[in-house]
Design an enzyme around this catalytic site. Structure first.
Site, mmCIF file in Angstrom:
data_model
loop_
_atom_site.group_PDB
_atom_site.id
_atom_site.type_symbol
_atom_site.label_atom_id
_atom_site.label_comp_id
_atom_site.label_asym_id
_atom_site.label_seq_id
_atom_site.Cartn_x
_atom_site.Cartn_y
_atom_site.Cartn_z
ATOM 1 N N HIS A 2 51.089 38.259 34.098
ATOM 2 C CA HIS A 2 51.538 36.887 33.877
ATOM 3 C C HIS A 2 52.146 36.372 35.168
ATOM 4 O O HIS A 2 52.804 37.134 35.883
ATOM 5 C CB HIS A 2 52.584 36.859 32.751
ATOM 6 C CG HIS A 2 52.776 35.503 32.177
ATOM 7 N ND1 HIS A 2 53.587 34.567 32.762
ATOM 8 C CD2 HIS A 2 52.234 34.908 31.087
ATOM 9 C CE1 HIS A 2 53.546 33.464 32.046
ATOM 10 N NE2 HIS A 2 52.737 33.633 31.033
ATOM 11 N N HIS A 43 43.962 31.177 31.346
ATOM 12 C CA HIS A 43 45.117 30.569 30.658
ATOM 13 C C HIS A 43 44.915 30.792 29.161
ATOM 14 O O HIS A 43 44.938 31.932 28.703
ATOM 15 C CB HIS A 43 45.180 29.102 31.071
ATOM 16 C CG HIS A 43 46.382 28.348 30.625
ATOM 17 N ND1 HIS A 43 47.500 28.947 30.124
ATOM 18 C CD2 HIS A 43 46.653 27.011 30.608
ATOM 19 C CE1 HIS A 43 48.402 28.020 29.821
ATOM 20 N NE2 HIS A 43 47.907 26.827 30.095
ATOM 21 N N ASP A 59 48.642 36.899 24.843
ATOM 22 C CA ASP A 59 47.247 36.913 24.398
ATOM 23 C C ASP A 59 46.741 38.296 24.033
ATOM 24 O O ASP A 59 45.648 38.417 23.476
ATOM 25 C CB ASP A 59 46.343 36.336 25.491
ATOM 26 C CG ASP A 59 46.562 34.854 25.627
ATOM 27 O OD1 ASP A 59 46.664 34.196 24.595
ATOM 28 O OD2 ASP A 59 46.650 34.369 26.761
HETATM 29 N N1 ACO Z 1 44.242 43.259 35.421
HETATM 30 C C1 ACO Z 1 44.166 43.907 36.603
HETATM 31 N N2 ACO Z 1 44.806 43.533 37.714
HETATM 32 C C2 ACO Z 1 45.553 42.415 37.625
HETATM 33 C C3 ACO Z 1 45.679 41.690 36.447
HETATM 34 C C4 ACO Z 1 44.996 42.141 35.307
HETATM 35 N N3 ACO Z 1 45.065 41.501 34.148
HETATM 36 N N4 ACO Z 1 46.481 40.628 36.660
HETATM 37 C C5 ACO Z 1 46.854 40.700 37.937
HETATM 38 N N5 ACO Z 1 46.292 41.787 38.533
HETATM 39 C C6 ACO Z 1 46.503 42.251 39.899
HETATM 40 C C7 ACO Z 1 45.733 41.407 40.896
HETATM 41 O O1 ACO Z 1 44.450 41.937 41.148
HETATM 42 C C8 ACO Z 1 46.634 41.462 42.092
HETATM 43 O O2 ACO Z 1 46.462 42.738 42.701
HETATM 44 P P1 ACO Z 1 46.520 42.893 44.311
HETATM 45 O O3 ACO Z 1 47.937 42.544 44.664
HETATM 46 O O4 ACO Z 1 46.144 44.305 44.544
HETATM 47 O O5 ACO Z 1 45.522 41.902 44.856
HETATM 48 C C9 ACO Z 1 48.037 41.453 41.500
HETATM 49 O O6 ACO Z 1 47.892 42.028 40.190
HETATM 50 C C10 ACO Z 1 48.638 40.054 41.377
HETATM 51 O O7 ACO Z 1 47.726 39.241 40.637
HETATM 52 P P2 ACO Z 1 47.564 37.667 40.830
HETATM 53 O O8 ACO Z 1 46.212 37.264 40.370
HETATM 54 O O9 ACO Z 1 47.971 37.296 42.222
HETATM 55 O O10 ACO Z 1 48.663 37.116 39.829
HETATM 56 P P3 ACO Z 1 48.780 35.629 39.321
HETATM 57 O O11 ACO Z 1 50.216 35.412 39.018
HETATM 58 O O12 ACO Z 1 48.111 34.679 40.237
HETATM 59 O O13 ACO Z 1 47.930 35.639 37.971
HETATM 60 C C11 ACO Z 1 47.304 35.896 35.711
HETATM 61 C C12 ACO Z 1 48.472 35.717 36.701
HETATM 62 C C13 ACO Z 1 46.256 34.795 35.954
HETATM 63 C C14 ACO Z 1 47.834 35.733 34.298
HETATM 64 C C15 ACO Z 1 46.675 37.303 35.922
HETATM 65 O O14 ACO Z 1 47.629 38.309 35.670
HETATM 66 C C16 ACO Z 1 45.422 37.525 35.048
HETATM 67 O O15 ACO Z 1 44.329 37.146 35.453
HETATM 68 N N6 ACO Z 1 45.613 38.150 33.827
HETATM 69 C C17 ACO Z 1 44.483 38.332 32.934
HETATM 70 C C18 ACO Z 1 44.223 37.027 32.190
HETATM 71 C C19 ACO Z 1 45.267 36.736 31.143
HETATM 72 O O16 ACO Z 1 45.629 37.617 30.342
HETATM 73 N N7 ACO Z 1 45.742 35.482 31.129
HETATM 74 C C20 ACO Z 1 46.712 35.019 30.138
HETATM 75 C C21 ACO Z 1 47.998 34.653 30.787
HETATM 76 S S1 ACO Z 1 49.162 34.175 29.571
HETATM 77 C C22 ACO Z 1 48.756 32.594 29.207
HETATM 78 O O17 ACO Z 1 48.175 31.835 29.956
HETATM 79 C C23 ACO Z 1 49.139 32.146 27.881
#
Ligand code: ACO
Length: 423
Positions: free
Chosen positions: A302, A263, A358
């Site tokens: 996201h 987050h 971010d």
């Molecule tokens: N890098 C690589 N792969 C990713 C990323 C990423 N940053 N984010 C998601 N994926 C992939 C997952 O591995 C998954 O792949 P799969 O379908 O093959 O298993 C798919 O995309 C869906 O990802 P989820 O984790 O199910 O998506 P969710 O909506 O639960 O998570 C999150 C969202 C937590 C923001 C995620 O994209 C992430 O971890 N991003 C990196 C951390 C980040 O930048 N967070 C800031 C968010 S903005 C904020 O809070 C202000």
């Protein structure tokens, strides 16, 4: 489009209403089953609306973010952080006299009790500033016990001003403690954002002034971070509020939720990632690693946006302004290259992974001389405006009850206790 959903479950067959709104919702609890009402299983509440809210609208597919109807791009261009806080908390942009009074009230509450500084002093020198912020915000309830009278609108408003005013003071104190410097008291001569910078960075000067372009860049960052509807930390605030808690206790929980690397902690993680990559030629190798499950591309993806995060677009421009004043950073080149490759790579394109707020904010904070442990603190200060708005909405919404989700139990069936010597 249908305005009801036909459903058959066991003996039950009927039509559930689908309410009008930005999200269409049904009432599954109206459907009986032999084990109670029909329940949705939705880990992470990915597809569950837990409240009605009039504060912020997001269309993640289209990349739209609006507060009370006003597009974030227009607010970032024309507004100030305190004006956006008024919009979020009171529901409308203020008139001139209203804004003057609002700014006066928020700024006059910037001082904190000396004992609060002692709470921060009690931490080890290397304690993370988010822990100091969380503890000091939660402690404010004990300095203002009347804040527990949450059903009184005047008490709610007074404590909203107090928290809005004190957040920069506490954040700056958490930082100054880390670097072993004396605390700097707020100055009546400076506005909200400039005063924050002075409390952070002032050394011996009597009046510390920042470059106005840097003050404006931080103001824009504050506007962009002010609210984002039912994100993890806001949900934490609402959940703690739902059991009848004051603003400080509720926001203390929000700060804890924001601290997580998925987050608010992501901007710190982005900088760490960029440093680990280290040079432009290592970008393709890093991207391949992510695609093969070796970590995530931090600052990408996201829960809601399946398009470019509109805040990231505004930030890119703010980054240019800051780098013009402070000179460029080689990590920016790595970030731009990562973005270029990821936006054209099938793995990221098919999963709709775009830069989020971010991705660039950490680079800007670094250019403004903040150490990376302060990045999430810089998110918490403006997000307080959104938390206050949601805390208030939660408490005044007649539909709301204590937040208490269900579970699907997967443990043992009933069994007799086994005495210690027989295990
Ligand atoms: N890098 C690589 N792969 C990713 C990323 C990423 N940053 N984010 C998601 N994926 C992939 C997952 O591995 C998954 O792949 P799969 O379908 O093959 O298993 C798919 O995309 C869906 O990802 P989820 O984790 O199910 O998506 P969710 O909506 O639960 O998570 C999150 C969202 C937590 C923001 C995620 O994209 C992430 O971890 N991003 C990196 C951390 C980040 O930048 N967070 C800031 C968010 S903005 C904020 O809070 C202000």
């Amino acid at each position: 489009m249908a305005d009801s959903l036909h459903i058959s479950a066991g003996e039950y067959t009927g039509d559930l209403p689908i309410s009008e709104g930005t999200i269409r919702a049904t009432g599954l609890s109206a459907v009986p089953t032999d084990r109670g009402p029909l329940t949705s299983y939705d880990p992470g509440f990915v597809n569950t609306a837990a409240c009605r809210s009039a504060i912020t609208y997001i269309d993640g597919e289209a990349g739209i973010l609006e507060h009370r109807g006003y597009p974030i791009e227009e607010l970032a261009e024309h507004s100030t952080f305190l004006e956006v806080a008024h919009l979020l908390i009171k529901g409308e942009l203020p008139t001139g006299p209203e804004l003057e009074e609002w700014n006066y009230q928020a700024n006059r509450h910037r001082l904190v009790h000396e004992n609060v500084y002692e709470i921060i002093q009690a931490f080890r020198y290397d304690a993370h500033p988010m822990a100091k912020l969380m503890a000091s915000v939660a402690s404010l309830m004990t300095f203002y016990p009347s804040s527990r009278r949450i059903s009184d609108p005047a008490t709610r408003e007074l404590n909203a001003f107090r928290l809005l005013g004190k957040m920069p003071t506490l954040a700056a104190a958490a930082f100054r403690h880390s670097i072993g410097r004396h605390f700097v008291y707020p100055s009546d001569e400076l506005g909200y954002v400039e005063n924050f910078l002075a409390m952070l960075f002032q050394s011996q000067q009597r009046v510390w002034r920042a470059d106005p372009r840097l003050v404006r860049a931080l103001e824009v960052l504050f506007i962009l971070h002010a609210d984002h509807e039912q994100n993890c930390s806001t949900t934490a605030v609402r959940t703690v509020a739902s059991s009848g808690n004051d603003l400080y206790t509720s926001c203390g929980a929000g700060i804890g939720a924001l601290f997580g690397p998925l987050h608010g902690g992501a901007n710190e993680a982005v900088l760490k990632m960029l440093r680990e990559i280290g040079s432009l030629d290592r970008v393709p190798e890093f991207i391949e690693g992510v695609k093969n499950g070796k970590g995530r591309l931090m600052g990408f993806g996201h829960r809601v946006y399946k398009n470019y995060d509109p805040r990231a677009k505004v930030l890119k421009k703010a980054a240019d302004d800051v780098f013009e004043v402070r000179g460029t950073n080689p990590l920016l080149d790595i970030a731009v290259e990562l973005e270029k490759i990821a936006l054209n790579d099938e793995y990221f394109v098919s999963r709709k992974l775009y830069p989020n707020v971010d991705f660039y904010s950490g680079l800007i904070y670094e250019a403004l001389s903040f150490p990376s442990e302060m990045f999430t603190v810089l998110f918490a200060v403006p997000r307080t405006a959104g938390w206050i708005a949601h805390w208030q909405e939660q408490l005044t919404d007649p539909d709301q009850r204590i937040i208490r989700p269900k579970q699907i139990y997967t443990g043992h069936e009933r069994r007799p206790y086994v005495p210690l010597d027989q295990r």
